[in-house]
Write a protein that holds these residues in place. Sequence first.
Motif, mmCIF file in Angstrom:
data_model
loop_
_atom_site.group_PDB
_atom_site.id
_atom_site.type_symbol
_atom_site.label_atom_id
_atom_site.label_comp_id
_atom_site.label_asym_id
_atom_site.label_seq_id
_atom_site.Cartn_x
_atom_site.Cartn_y
_atom_site.Cartn_z
ATOM 1 N N UNK A 243 -54.594 -11.142 99.992
ATOM 2 C CA UNK A 243 -53.382 -11.751 99.498
ATOM 3 C C UNK A 243 -53.035 -11.135 98.141
ATOM 4 N N UNK A 244 -51.781 -10.802 97.952
ATOM 5 C CA UNK A 244 -51.319 -10.207 96.712
ATOM 6 C C UNK A 244 -50.738 -11.282 95.811
ATOM 7 N N UNK A 245 -51.133 -11.256 94.560
ATOM 8 C CA UNK A 245 -50.597 -12.192 93.595
ATOM 9 C C UNK A 245 -49.660 -11.446 92.666
ATOM 10 N N UNK A 246 -48.604 -12.111 92.267
ATOM 11 C CA UNK A 246 -47.691 -11.492 91.316
ATOM 12 C C UNK A 246 -48.120 -11.847 89.908
ATOM 13 N N UNK A 247 -47.905 -10.939 89.016
ATOM 14 C CA UNK A 247 -48.261 -11.139 87.621
ATOM 15 C C UNK A 247 -47.051 -11.736 86.906
ATOM 16 N N UNK A 248 -47.133 -13.008 86.494
ATOM 17 C CA UNK A 248 -45.966 -13.632 85.855
ATOM 18 C C UNK A 248 -45.589 -12.992 84.529
ATOM 19 N N UNK A 249 -46.514 -12.268 83.892
ATOM 20 C CA UNK A 249 -46.196 -11.633 82.618
ATOM 21 C C UNK A 249 -45.570 -10.247 82.793
ATOM 22 N N UNK A 250 -45.527 -9.739 84.043
ATOM 23 C CA UNK A 250 -44.922 -8.426 84.287
ATOM 24 C C UNK A 250 -43.407 -8.526 84.098
ATOM 25 N N UNK A 251 -42.876 -7.622 83.309
ATOM 26 C CA UNK A 251 -41.440 -7.630 83.033
ATOM 27 C C UNK A 251 -40.674 -7.029 84.200
ATOM 28 N N UNK A 252 -39.535 -7.607 84.491
ATOM 29 C CA UNK A 252 -38.652 -7.074 85.516
ATOM 30 C C UNK A 252 -37.673 -6.131 84.813
ATOM 31 N N UNK A 253 -37.576 -4.910 85.302
ATOM 32 C CA UNK A 253 -36.669 -3.939 84.706
ATOM 33 C C UNK A 253 -35.268 -4.164 85.244
ATOM 34 N N UNK A 254 -34.333 -4.287 84.348
ATOM 35 C CA UNK A 254 -32.926 -4.461 84.706
ATOM 36 C C UNK A 254 -32.145 -3.338 84.043
ATOM 37 N N UNK A 255 -31.301 -2.668 84.825
ATOM 38 C CA UNK A 255 -30.463 -1.582 84.317
ATOM 39 C C UNK A 255 -29.001 -1.921 84.556
ATOM 40 N N UNK A 256 -28.128 -1.199 83.907
ATOM 41 C CA UNK A 256 -26.682 -1.363 84.110
ATOM 42 C C UNK A 256 -26.212 -0.386 85.176
ATOM 43 N N UNK A 257 -25.397 -0.839 86.089
ATOM 44 C CA UNK A 257 -24.798 0.030 87.104
ATOM 45 C C UNK A 257 -23.960 1.070 86.370
ATOM 46 N N UNK A 258 -24.163 2.374 86.633
ATOM 47 C CA UNK A 258 -23.395 3.407 85.931
ATOM 48 C C UNK A 258 -21.890 3.336 86.184
ATOM 49 N N UNK A 259 -21.493 2.699 87.277
ATOM 50 C CA UNK A 259 -20.075 2.647 87.623
ATOM 51 C C UNK A 259 -19.372 1.424 87.053
ATOM 52 N N UNK A 260 -19.935 0.216 87.307
ATOM 53 C CA UNK A 260 -19.236 -1.015 86.904
ATOM 54 C C UNK A 260 -19.931 -1.774 85.778
ATOM 55 N N UNK A 261 -21.101 -1.293 85.348
ATOM 56 C CA UNK A 261 -21.860 -1.881 84.248
ATOM 57 C C UNK A 261 -22.460 -3.258 84.551
ATOM 58 N N UNK A 262 -22.491 -3.696 85.818
ATOM 59 C CA UNK A 262 -23.152 -4.959 86.133
ATOM 60 C C UNK A 262 -24.664 -4.753 86.112
ATOM 61 N N UNK A 263 -25.413 -5.828 85.924
ATOM 62 C CA UNK A 263 -26.873 -5.758 85.852
ATOM 63 C C UNK A 263 -27.471 -5.561 87.234
ATOM 64 N N UNK A 264 -28.459 -4.658 87.308
ATOM 65 C CA UNK A 264 -29.119 -4.347 88.570
ATOM 66 C C UNK A 264 -30.626 -4.418 88.354
ATOM 67 N N UNK A 265 -31.313 -5.212 89.169
ATOM 68 C CA UNK A 265 -32.769 -5.290 89.090
ATOM 69 C C UNK A 265 -33.358 -4.038 89.716
ATOM 70 N N UNK A 266 -34.251 -3.346 88.998
ATOM 71 C CA UNK A 266 -34.864 -2.116 89.491
ATOM 72 C C UNK A 266 -36.053 -2.499 90.355
ATOM 73 N N UNK A 267 -35.760 -2.760 91.635
ATOM 74 C CA UNK A 267 -36.806 -3.145 92.581
ATOM 75 C C UNK A 267 -36.312 -2.883 93.999
ATOM 76 N N UNK A 268 -37.183 -3.187 94.960
ATOM 77 C CA UNK A 268 -36.801 -3.018 96.363
ATOM 78 C C UNK A 268 -35.671 -3.958 96.770
#
Length: 71
Positions: free
Chosen positions: A1-26
């Motif tokens: 079983x895989x556990x998630x690390x609650x202290x791991x930061x989620x990377x969020x970037x801006x869409x190059x076209x519309x500048x909305x926030x995009x989570x860098x993940x699957x």
Amino acid sequence: MTQTNPSAAITVVKCPTCQSSVEWSDKSPYRPFCSKRCQLIDLGEWADEEKAIPGAPDLSDADGWSEDMGY
């Protein structure tokens, strides 16, 4: 079983076209773009040469340039 690390930061970037926030993940299959639409808009801008990566000038079109450099 895989556990998630609650202290791991989620990377969020801006869409190059519309500048909305995009989570860098699957969860974001078009990253760094927010959608297929924004991805295609960006591709069209590159294809129309509205965007370019700066570099040295192309000397192949310069006057007096020759493939045969006399070597």
